[in-house]
Design a protein around this motif. Structure first.
Motif, PDB file in Angstrom:
ATOM      1  N   PRO A  31      -1.181  14.747 -14.902  1.00  0.00           N
ATOM      2  CA  PRO A  31       0.229  14.754 -14.489  1.00  0.00           C
ATOM      3  C   PRO A  31       0.922  13.408 -14.671  1.00  0.00           C
ATOM      4  CG  PRO A  31      -1.215  14.950 -12.581  1.00  0.00           C
ATOM      5  CD  PRO A  31      -2.084  15.014 -13.801  1.00  0.00           C
ATOM      6  N   ALA A  32       0.162  12.335 -14.807  1.00  0.00           N
ATOM      7  CA  ALA A  32       0.751  11.006 -14.979  1.00  0.00           C
ATOM      8  C   ALA A  32       0.726  10.558 -16.439  1.00  0.00           C
ATOM      9  CB  ALA A  32       0.007   9.996 -14.104  1.00  0.00           C
ATOM     10  N   GLU A  33       0.325  11.450 -17.330  1.00  0.00           N
ATOM     11  CA  GLU A  33       0.245  11.092 -18.748  1.00  0.00           C
ATOM     12  C   GLU A  33       1.611  10.621 -19.249  1.00  0.00           C
ATOM     13  OE1 GLU A  33      -1.084  13.116 -22.972  1.00  0.00           O
ATOM     14  OE2 GLU A  33      -1.685  14.030 -21.091  1.00  0.00           O
ATOM     15  N   GLY A  34       1.597   9.477 -19.941  1.00  0.00           N
ATOM     16  CA  GLY A  34       2.842   8.938 -20.470  1.00  0.00           C
ATOM     17  C   GLY A  34       3.535   7.960 -19.539  1.00  0.00           C
ATOM     18  N   TYR A  35       3.009   7.838 -18.332  1.00  0.00           N
ATOM     19  CA  TYR A  35       3.600   6.910 -17.373  1.00  0.00           C
ATOM     20  C   TYR A  35       2.730   5.674 -17.255  1.00  0.00           C
ATOM     21  CZ  TYR A  35       6.507  10.827 -15.904  1.00  0.00           C
ATOM     22  OH  TYR A  35       7.396  11.866 -15.886  1.00  0.00           O
TER      23      TYR A  35
END
Length: 103
Positions: A31-35
């Motif tokens: 869910p935190a991919e790219g952050y």
């Protein structure tokens, strides 16, 4: 043999729902991919999401495979029940027609 009834519409709805769930599982990863830390606010939280994402990927694959199996089973069952229902109805109509002609 007892009376048996299959709610074909409900079985089809179940098959479609299982497909939607499977597709959702297949699309979701970390869910935190790219952050980054600047977005999340903490490296600890980001690391926890990364660990979760790695574990989730393994379990998600297994769940997706099982959901696909259930989807296939329910869709096949609905299709089979529907085919059988149509064939039985047609056989009964033919039998009624033949019996009507013999009266």
């Amino acid at each position: 043999m007892g009376d048996q009834e299959a709610d074909i519409t409900r079985i089809k709805e179940c098959a479609r729902a299982l497909k939607r769930i499977k597709d959702t599982f297949a699309e979701r990863a970390n869910p935190a991919e790219g952050y980054g830390v600047e977005d999340i606010g903490s490296q600890k939280i980001l690391d926890a999401f990364d660990e979760f994402g790695s574990n989730w990927k393994i379990h998600r694959k297994k769940l997706t495979e099982e959901l696909e199996k259930l989807h296939t089973i329910t869709k096949t069952a609905a299709d089979s029940y529907e085919t059988l229902d149509h064939e039985l109805a047609e056989a009964l109509r033919r039998a009624d027609k033949e019996a009507g002609g013999k009266k």
